[in-house]
Design an enzyme around this catalytic site. Structure first.
Site, short mmCIF file in Angstrom:
data_model
loop_
_atom_site.label_atom_id
_atom_site.label_comp_id
_atom_site.label_asym_id
_atom_site.label_seq_id
_atom_site.Cartn_x
_atom_site.Cartn_y
_atom_site.Cartn_z
N CYS A 140 68.55 16.51 34.94
CA CYS A 140 67.78 15.46 35.04
C CYS A 140 67.29 15.46 36.31
CB CYS A 140 68.43 14.44 34.74
SG CYS A 140 67.63 12.70 34.48
N CYS A 176 71.44 8.41 37.42
CA CYS A 176 71.83 7.26 36.74
C CYS A 176 73.45 7.19 36.98
CB CYS A 176 71.34 6.94 35.14
SG CYS A 176 69.67 6.97 35.32
N CYS A 186 75.41 7.53 33.47
CA CYS A 186 75.09 8.68 32.60
C CYS A 186 76.30 9.19 31.90
CB CYS A 186 74.34 9.84 33.36
SG CYS A 186 73.66 10.88 32.34
#
Length: 319
Positions: free
Chosen positions: A40, A44, A47
């Site tokens: 990714c 985040c 996650c």
């Protein structure tokens, strides 16, 4: 003696029928989330499918697995990650295969939106039923603190929404409700964006993914109480597109296929063997999937695209 044998044969037949019914009733992979990459371009903090590997199946093997799933009863596929648009060529090939070869009812994508380009939507949009964009806040500072933002996530969200309308794709928003955004009022933007579905997830902790300081992400600092989550949902209860998914509904109700084409288990057991090695049925039997929770959270819905714009689709849905 003959009557005894007949009764035994009847009992065996009944057991076989019950097993067949059980598989069809509980083990048909109606809707599958294929996380074909863990990589990714965002970080985040909560996650729950982190970049622990960089593995990806070769396209021919991925197609073989997808065909096995279709033959086992899959009607909807959702491509996710990681961030699927990091591999836009692979993603486009899989989307077209699922629609044009497998003739699936629904093909969807979940993305953070940052790498979506109009050229991709124009090329593959005819085969995309739903494009879901993750947006956890309409305050860019909050998005940056979460690890998803880059300063332009909200304008990009509006761009993607306009492309969906232009190319007849259902536009969806996914929001994770957490410590940093649970007090936010998002009504104004949701009114403006008019997604056909707005999924609001309660931030979830998954063992081995985001549950400690030893994992790549530690989501514990983002946790909220059930009451805080319910308060957020109540604040937005007038939104007809709202689909609330608490931890209870979310944790074990998704069939998640990982980058090795294994079903992940959210009941503490190991992943299944790859469906490419043991087939779909055997792989499913080795993991726990809560079909009742899948239905309770509205797992089956009007998931196919219709002719016309997203706004026209939105008006025709039965909420």
């Amino acid at each position: 003696m003959n009557s005894t044998l007949c009764l035994m044969a009847l009992a065996i037949s009944i057991v076989a029928l019950l097993k067949l019914f059980y598989f069809r009733r509980w083990k048909s992979p109606v809707s599958v989330n294929y996380h074909f990459t863990r990589r990714c371009n965002k970080t985040c903090g909560f996650c729950f499918h982190t970049a622990t590997t960089s593995y990806m199946e070769q396209p021919d093997q991925a197609k073989k697995g997808l065909r096995l799933l279709k033959n086992a009863g899959m009607r909807k596929i959702n491509f996710a990650g990681g961030e699927p648009f990091l591999y836009s060529k692979f993603l486009g090939e899989m989307i077209d295969f699922c629609k044009e070869d497998l003739r699936l009812e629904s093909v969807s994508i979940v993305t953070n939106g940052s790498l979506v380009k109009e050229s991709f939507v124009k090329k593959h949009g005819r085969n995309i039923d739903i494009l879901a964009v993750s947006c956890d806040s309409f305050d860019e500072a909050t998005n940056i603190e979460i690890g998803r933002g880059s300063g332009d996530q909200v304008p990009q969200l509006y761009k993607i929404r306009s492309w969906c309308m232009q190319y007849g794709i259902k536009f969806k928003i996914n929001t994770v409700i957490c410590r940093l955004n649970h007090q936010e009022d998002m009504n104004k933007h949701i009114d403006s964006l008019q997604p056909f579905r707005w999924k609001c997830f309660q931030v979830l902790i998954v063992a081995g993914e985001n549950d400690s300081s030893d994992t790549l992400r530690d989501g514990r600092k983002f946790l909220i109480t059930d009451q805080e989550y319910q308060s957020f949902c109540q604040r937005h209860s007038e939104q007809k597109s709202l689909v609330a998914e608490s931890n209870r509904l979310m944790a074990k109700s998704y069939l998640i296929l990982d980058e090795y084409m294994r079903f992940l288990d959210r009941d503490g057991r190991q992943p299944s063997d790859s469906i490419l090695q043991v087939g779909v049925r055997k792989a499913l039997e080795s993991v726990y999937w809560d079909e009742r929770a899948f239905k309770d959270r509205g797992g089956i819905y009007d998931w196919s695209r219709k002719e016309g714009s997203c706004s026209e689709v939105h008006q025709g849905l039965d909420w």
